[in-house]
Write an enzyme that holds these catalytic residues in place. Sequence first.
Site, PDB file in Angstrom:
ATOM      1  N   LYS A 128     -33.692 -59.638  20.759  1.00 36.43           N
ATOM      2  CA  LYS A 128     -33.141 -60.448  19.975  1.00 36.43           C
ATOM      3  C   LYS A 128     -32.396 -59.878  19.484  1.00 36.43           C
ATOM      4  O   LYS A 128     -31.557 -59.429  18.518  1.00 36.43           O
ATOM      5  CB  LYS A 128     -34.203 -61.609  20.209  1.00 36.43           C
ATOM      6  CG  LYS A 128     -34.833 -61.839  21.553  1.00 36.43           C
ATOM      7  CD  LYS A 128     -35.161 -62.903  21.714  1.00 36.43           C
ATOM      8  CE  LYS A 128     -36.706 -63.880  22.697  1.00 36.43           C
ATOM      9  NZ  LYS A 128     -35.337 -64.662  23.256  1.00 36.43           N
ATOM     10  N   TYR A 131     -45.520 -64.041  26.705  1.00 35.36           N
ATOM     11  CA  TYR A 131     -44.183 -63.793  27.337  1.00 35.36           C
ATOM     12  C   TYR A 131     -44.106 -62.870  27.202  1.00 35.36           C
ATOM     13  O   TYR A 131     -43.184 -62.619  25.532  1.00 35.36           O
ATOM     14  CB  TYR A 131     -43.394 -65.346  28.102  1.00 35.36           C
ATOM     15  CG  TYR A 131     -42.155 -64.854  28.374  1.00 35.36           C
ATOM     16  CD1 TYR A 131     -42.113 -64.381  29.569  1.00 35.36           C
ATOM     17  CD2 TYR A 131     -40.838 -64.672  27.682  1.00 35.36           C
ATOM     18  CE1 TYR A 131     -41.373 -63.992  30.222  1.00 35.36           C
ATOM     19  CE2 TYR A 131     -39.358 -63.772  28.878  1.00 35.36           C
ATOM     20  CZ  TYR A 131     -39.786 -63.967  29.769  1.00 35.36           C
ATOM     21  OH  TYR A 131     -39.065 -63.013  30.446  1.00 35.36           O
ATOM     22  N   ASP A 134     -45.062 -57.063  20.248  1.00 36.55           N
ATOM     23  CA  ASP A 134     -44.268 -57.225  20.899  1.00 36.55           C
ATOM     24  C   ASP A 134     -43.386 -58.556  19.300  1.00 36.55           C
ATOM     25  O   ASP A 134     -44.094 -59.567  19.619  1.00 36.55           O
ATOM     26  CB  ASP A 134     -44.273 -58.015  22.143  1.00 36.55           C
ATOM     27  CG  ASP A 134     -43.301 -59.394  23.083  1.00 36.55           C
ATOM     28  OD1 ASP A 134     -42.237 -58.644  22.341  1.00 36.55           O
ATOM     29  OD2 ASP A 134     -42.723 -59.854  24.489  1.00 36.55           O
TER      30      ASP A 134
END
Length: 483
Positions: free
Chosen positions: A295, A165, A267
């Site tokens: 995040k 994801y 990522d």
Amino acid sequence: MTVTGRQVSRSRIEEIGAREEESYRQRTPRSAELFERARQSLPLGVASSFQAYDPYPLFMTDARGSRIWDADGNEYIDFDMAFGVLAAGHSHPILAEALQQRVANGTCYTFPVEDGIALAEEIKDRFGADFVRFSNSGTEATMDAIRVARGYTGREKVIKFEGGYHGHHDDVLVSIQPPHDAMGPVESPNTVPASAGIPRSRIAETVIAPFNEPEMLAGILEAHRGEIAAIIVEPVQFNIGVVPPREGYLQRLRELADEHGIVLIFDEVKTGVVLAWGGAYEHFGVKPDLFCLAKSIGGGIPIGAFGGRREVMAVIETLEGSQHFAGMGGAVGSGIEHSTIPGGATRVAHLGTFNGNPLSMAAGLVTLKQILTKDAYPRLHAMADRLTAGSQAVLDEFGLPGYAINVGPKGCVMFTPDRVTNYRDFIGLDADLWAASFFFLANRGILLPPGPDDQWTLSVQHDDSDIDRYVEVFREFAAELTA
Ligand SMILES: Cc1ncc(COP(=O)(O)O)c(C=O)c1O
């Protein structure tokens, strides 16, 4: 490797699952009420579909340190930590203080601030990068990094791994958890959209590969020779539980990307500044061309960033010097026409009203410089190892089908007897057993992310007593399940 586990009776799992869900409803009437109201205004009753789960999500009112409180005043030790955002913990006192000052002095200028330079410098240090740019989320970071890779290479296709994801833009919102009958052969998986509304033309640009299978990837690259701009990979697949790379796998990705002139993008939205001071780059010792962050770097304030190698990031200034430009005759600096670029663009656009805003820059700077400092990591790792060892001991004691795993301060119990190496193994996970454990733990004050595909994240504000309480409650669950 097969982990031996006793067969737990299905009816027992269902019985405990139903009982615990009922108890959840009893304890959280205010959340139920708010959910009913939310559904009148917000599809699925939430702002992001990831927040929705049955029977309804907890509505939260307050959080500090390792604790979070719901709208009924129930207290939880938070192991979800906002899907892994909060390695700094909730409202870290140093951050809270700095943000109060920031809020009093303006939160958005759309003029640059010095904190943005300092934060970029800090990220460059940690990730061995030459250039960094800021955005507002992980989605924006991966979207921007992919555009930079396309601009740099002059190619259009992207490789993404099944089960990975990378946010909710069209290029990567494919083959997240594709249905069994749609995924195709493992050596050349289909590109399966994870949402309606994604145009076929976008789907055609993303090529899917199985994670942890370097030779299959080599075959896919061969079949698409000269077409692939970027390989985007989460160094640990943290969106199907916890799936680490096999020994040497990331290094092999590096070699294959080099062989094919492809931009390798890590990522690091979940791994960056969490697995280690320098994220997966430091943890695994493999350097990508570009990396994406979000995040945890903001300590709880929305932020994203991407950065990497000078030549690649430099396309934000000019395409001259890029692979694309060299591929058009190598006439760097000669001013030749950019005839293959629609509209004749001479650089890659990276934009955003909120990019580098003073609030997120201050949050990032304080979080990285004062909270997630080098000396924070040994303790985070030790707590995570304690939680994994404690959970594994419970699984062993009661012979439950599953195993405990962590990479750095992120981990989970994978409720499947066999080690998961990629998405296809993950399909075997026992979702009912997971759900029973989620509600059992939540009802006793241990909050995990509401999905078997996510994992716990520890923060600098957790301590060993939090860990031990988790293990104690998990043991009660295992004991009841096998009673
Ligand atoms: C690995 C990874 N990349 C990208 C994203 C997208 O980040 P955001 O939700 O901030 O857009 C996520 C979100 O969970 C993620 O886990």
